[in-house]
Design an enzyme around this catalytic site. Sequence first.
Site, short mmCIF file in Angstrom:
data_model
loop_
_atom_site.label_atom_id
_atom_site.label_comp_id
_atom_site.label_asym_id
_atom_site.label_seq_id
_atom_site.Cartn_x
_atom_site.Cartn_y
_atom_site.Cartn_z
N HIS A 449 -13.98 -5.88 9.23
CA HIS A 449 -14.74 -4.93 8.42
C HIS A 449 -16.08 -5.45 7.58
O HIS A 449 -17.28 -5.07 7.49
CB HIS A 449 -13.80 -4.23 7.37
N GLU A 450 -15.90 -6.51 7.13
CA GLU A 450 -16.58 -7.30 6.23
C GLU A 450 -17.73 -7.94 6.91
O GLU A 450 -18.91 -7.81 6.82
CB GLU A 450 -15.93 -8.13 4.96
N HIS A 454 -19.94 -4.65 7.96
CA HIS A 454 -21.13 -4.64 7.20
C HIS A 454 -22.23 -5.51 7.40
O HIS A 454 -23.36 -5.36 7.11
CB HIS A 454 -20.64 -4.89 5.65
N GLU A 507 -18.94 2.61 4.88
CA GLU A 507 -17.66 2.10 4.82
C GLU A 507 -16.98 2.77 5.97
O GLU A 507 -16.14 1.97 6.68
CB GLU A 507 -16.79 2.55 3.41
#
EC number: 3.4.14.4
Length: 726
Positions: A449-450, A454, A507
């Site tokens: 995810h990070e 992103h 997100e």
Amino acid sequence: MVDSQYYLPNDIGISALDCGEAFRLLSPQEKMYAHYLSRAAWYGGLAVLLQTSPESANIFVLLQRIFRKQTPAQLEQVATTVGLSSEEYQAFLVYAAGVYANMGNYKSFGDTKFIPNLPKDKLEGLVKASQAFQEQPTEMEALWDSCSCLLYSLEDRQKQLGLGDKGITTYFSGNCCLEDAELAQKFLDSKKLSAYNTRLFKGDNGGKVCYEVRLASAVQKDCAVDGECESCCGSFSFEDKEFTVKRGDYSSLMEKVCYYLQQALGCAANENQRKMLEEYIRSFTFGSIDAHKEGSRYWIKDKGPIVESYIGFIESYRDPFGSRGEFEGFVAVVNKAMSERFASLVSSAEILLPELPWPREFEKDTFLKPDFTSLDVLTFAGSGIPAGINIPNYDDIRQSEGFKNVSLGNVLAVAYATQKEKLTFLEEEDKDSFIKWKGPSFEVQVGLHELLGHGSGKLFVQDDKGKFNFDQTKVNNPETGEPVSSWYRGSETWDSKFSTIASSYEECRAECVGLYLCLNKQVLSIFGHEGQDAEDVVYINWLSMVRAGLLGLEFYTPESKSWRQAHMQARFVILRVLLEAGEGLVGLEEVTGQDGKPDARITLDQSKIHTVGKNAIHRFLCKLQVFKSTADVEGGRALYDGYSAVSDSGAHNFLRLRETVLLRKEARKMFVQANTRVNGDSVELVEYEGSAAGLISSFIERFQDDAEQLEANLLELNKRDAPCWC
């Protein structure tokens, strides 16, 4: 009876964040550096009180004054004397702990108000019998009167944060609405000013509407002062309205932040850290986001520090418009063993990025390998503690210079530990596996995810000089087959363009990347998962996501048709996408629980994750990226709002399911953090028990050096703005 969602339950989970071992391994200089950075973070974090609600700062001061004179144990005797039951006194302690943990009286996760779970007259009796009240009756009476009504009020508008009639916010004066926020954003864009460290106050100047944009800074003068070439302050006419840019928001707090950052400078490990701190000091002194950006550039260059930190007006989740940053500051120590796994993931990023479902042209020209470390948090000041972070949030830096990722290991260790009896909405046969693999699967999800969520994707930009960062004659939109026809212009950013949906949409994109890439065997191998274990990690990661989508309904407000939490809205959207995929991939049915009350069951067909599930996320993720890359707000909003809709029609009655979720919800855990204290030439770590009393004690001792002055400053800052909230 008041709805239980507005109380914190007496049995709420409260855990101490363990960083003792990590801290002990630091050198004396590193300990001193961590200490001063922590002090800066804690004082800056108090600005969140002023960013949350009109009453938060006064409630905080009321609690500080009561508990400075009597510990929770000592006050309990007073409580018994004035007729509080042990449950009522515990409810008061839990409320106080909640105010400290959330830096205000609204939940940091979900933005709903919480009030004390005991009668108002009982609490008033306790306050008035306290030693603090006995010693200063006039001041304490005034303080109680200033916040007691709002402390308990649950009028519709006060139930949640929001703009205008949708809720409470102190990022904007009480007379502002969405149109004012949009106009102010256009004004800020025209001046090339960031909204991150601002608040907006609307006034009247001789019958003409005027706006004050206030920058957070230690300096209160609006003219250029020593150390800066020019000031961005002044009065400007824009679209027939008057705008004044002023300085000095949270000035006394920003002074303290700068003081402690100055102390930290002497303990910095290298030139990048020194330059970073100098720029942060300039930013908080003058109210300059450009200086903060410059500091962030040095921060990115400071690769693999033993003591990691970041500080400033960072995340925009709680600004109803989505562009003002809430203050936060963290200090953490690197966990070397776990960081090695993340370093392997970073090394594999260039192989994994092409796996994502958008064309090569929609990916950044070069992947700027970031630092990715697992950290044990020593200090996290602000309204709440996340599990992972990808920063800085400045698009221009992220696109061309890089970013850093951190996973907060000691937060993950306690935040997601679950008891079997509290596991809602799952089949019995899934529960043991869920408990076993939830931690490991979440670690994989946070990493993906990070770093690759992103950290991926390109924004198409035409700069002020007309230059494009892509070839508009060759790049086609994969959704339409036509040439790309929209992009970001000049100073437009993702946040300014997509505003109210930007946070949640991003997100959702990052969560989808995590779901998509966790299917990759190489990724699972990096985290030490092979064979059947790897399949179990995938299954629980996907099951956890669809369950989180259902749990997300707690954070939807039907009255205003609005979502109060970006991540939970994102997870609900993913649940909708996977339900829509059909073919029996996800099952969601309403049932009656063993207690005779409404319940729900969610199922996931493990055999269809790699086919039906992967295809659904592939299609959806590509759309999300294309709308984001091309600045297509209209298309992106239609897609995202469509999946975010919560209704009682269709295959699933989500409004009724929301009632079931509320009936069976579990309160989010709170964390107790240690303090650092200088003793001669060394720094000591002071730890507290994981309880409401421990959390309260940690805050009393955190600010004991200048408690009276600090409390007076907070009351003064709050009083100055009080007329603006009416």
